[in-house]
Design a protein around this motif. Structure first.
Motif, mmCIF file in Angstrom:
data_model
loop_
_atom_site.group_PDB
_atom_site.id
_atom_site.type_symbol
_atom_site.label_atom_id
_atom_site.label_comp_id
_atom_site.label_asym_id
_atom_site.label_seq_id
_atom_site.Cartn_x
_atom_site.Cartn_y
_atom_site.Cartn_z
ATOM 1 N N ARG A 76 0.828 -1.202 0.000
ATOM 2 C CA ARG A 76 0.000 0.000 0.000
ATOM 3 C C ARG A 76 0.863 1.254 0.000
ATOM 4 O O ARG A 76 0.595 2.206 -0.738
ATOM 5 C CB ARG A 76 -0.938 0.024 1.208
ATOM 6 C CG ARG A 76 -1.659 1.350 1.352
ATOM 7 C CD ARG A 76 -2.754 1.357 2.363
ATOM 8 N NE ARG A 76 -3.279 2.705 2.540
ATOM 9 C CZ ARG A 76 -4.449 2.989 3.090
ATOM 10 N NH1 ARG A 76 -5.239 2.024 3.503
ATOM 11 N NH2 ARG A 76 -4.835 4.234 3.228
ATOM 12 N N GLU A 80 0.922 4.191 -2.862
ATOM 13 C CA GLU A 80 0.678 5.590 -2.508
ATOM 14 C C GLU A 80 1.875 6.462 -2.876
ATOM 15 O O GLU A 80 1.715 7.598 -3.330
ATOM 16 C CB GLU A 80 0.369 5.696 -1.015
ATOM 17 C CG GLU A 80 -0.980 5.090 -0.643
ATOM 18 C CD GLU A 80 -1.234 5.128 0.849
ATOM 19 O OE1 GLU A 80 -0.259 5.295 1.619
ATOM 20 O OE2 GLU A 80 -2.399 4.977 1.258
ATOM 21 N N ARG A 271 -4.191 5.874 10.733
ATOM 22 C CA ARG A 271 -3.023 5.588 9.895
ATOM 23 C C ARG A 271 -1.887 6.511 10.319
ATOM 24 O O ARG A 271 -2.032 7.746 10.312
ATOM 25 C CB ARG A 271 -3.358 5.773 8.416
ATOM 26 C CG ARG A 271 -2.231 5.324 7.489
ATOM 27 C CD ARG A 271 -2.692 5.175 6.053
ATOM 28 N NE ARG A 271 -1.593 4.827 5.173
ATOM 29 C CZ ARG A 271 -1.095 3.599 5.030
ATOM 30 N NH1 ARG A 271 -1.626 2.604 5.703
ATOM 31 N NH2 ARG A 271 -0.080 3.372 4.210
#
Length: 317
Positions: A76, A80, A271
């Protein structure tokens, strides 16, 4: 458009063409950034999307699961990061038995030409692909001439007289040389993820932690660290972190546990990114919990002192 796709074959994703860059992109270091920057610039000049192709798991993880190479970042975070560098779409291609067995020419025809309609393909130095790693830049260029795309390799990016590579960064991290790792990456090294619930033993011991899993991957570092935690407040938060298997309490899966100094709040589901500043010591097994807590007290004091002398820098998630 921040698109993500996993399947190497299928209907065309870019009917009007694309510019494609291919690589492992583990860490998104200065060499990777030079490759992506070149592809994005060419895509903008041609008026087509910029696509980054990488593999998940990495080929080395697939072929040698018992001796997996350490990973610098999770999928991920990689996607990103590639989007942040300007890629319009990221292909985290499933590296399985079928893809491993695909001949290099079939990859060019089926993936680059048919699925992505590549107009240009950009790769790093010494790039190899396809079954048995039989494909190289020369094959890309030869097939590209037939299929209507150009193929190019960027020059190696060097620092201190040696090529920038994920291998150099892993070695720097293992040595606790975080300033050197940051120079090779172009930013401080950080691990990002969503805070998950643990066993809450740290809370019982007076050291509640924000826990991040590493997705079953092999981390590039283990031990106890002084860290900055990003994503909690308006500025990075000082913390002491443990990254390992927690031998004193019979842990198994590598877990990143960050104790944020003087923090009172609920971070579950948030996060965050943990930036590594200094290595304090190896992970070790203690005879009992009081001995563990005594060492945690010493670790916390040392981390506070180090962080007071090392103001935070920008970290990438």
């Amino acid at each position: 458009m921040n698109r993500l796709f996993r399947d190497p074959l299928g209907a065309p994703l870019c009917p009007d063409g694309s510019v494609v860059c291919i690589g492992a992109f583990d860490g998104l270091h200065l060499g990777h950034r030079a490759l992506v920057d070149r592809a994005v610039a060419r895509a903008r000049a041609l008026g087509v999307p910029a696509l980054a192709l990488t593999f998940e798991p990495l080929p080395r993880e697939f072929f040698a699961p018992a001796a997996r190479p350490p990973r610098l970042m999770l999928p991920r975070a990689k996607a990103e990061g590639l989007w942040a560098l300007g890629c319009d779409a990221v292909g985290l291609l499933r590296f399985d038995a079928a893809l491993a067995a695909m001949p290099a020419a079939a990859f060019v025809h089926g993936v680059l030409a048919a699925r992505l309609r590549a107009r240009e393909v950009w790769v790093g130095p010494e790039f190899r692909f396809g079954r048995g790693r039989a494909g190289d830049l020369a094959l890309l260029q030869a097939l590209g001439a037939e299929l209507g795309f150009g193929a190019h390799a960027i020059a190696p990016v060097e620092l201190d007289g040696a090529r920038v590579s994920s291998t150099r960064i892993r070695a720097a991290l293992a040595d606790g040389a975080f300033a050197q790792a940051a120079r090779l990456l172009g930013r401080p090294y950080a691990i990002a993820g969503r805070v998950v619930r643990g066993r809450q033993l740290g809370r019982d011991l007076g050291y509640p932690t924000a826990n991040l899993r590493f997705g079953g991957k092999q981390p590039a570092l283990r031990g106890i660290y002084a860290t900055w935690v990003h994503g909690v407040g308006t500025t990075p938060w000082p913390a002491v972190a443990s990254f390992g298997t927690r031998p004193t309490v019979d842990g198994v899966e590598p877990l990143l546990e960050a104790h944020l100094f003087d923090f009172d709040g609920d971070l579950y589901g948030r996060r965050i990114a943990v930036e590594f500043v200094a290595r304090l010591r190896d992970e070790q097994k203690f005879p009992d919990l009081p001995a563990l807590v005594a060492q945690m007290d010493r670790d916390a004091a040392q981390a506070r002192a180090l962080l007071a002398a090392a103001p935070p820098r920008r970290a990438s998630a």
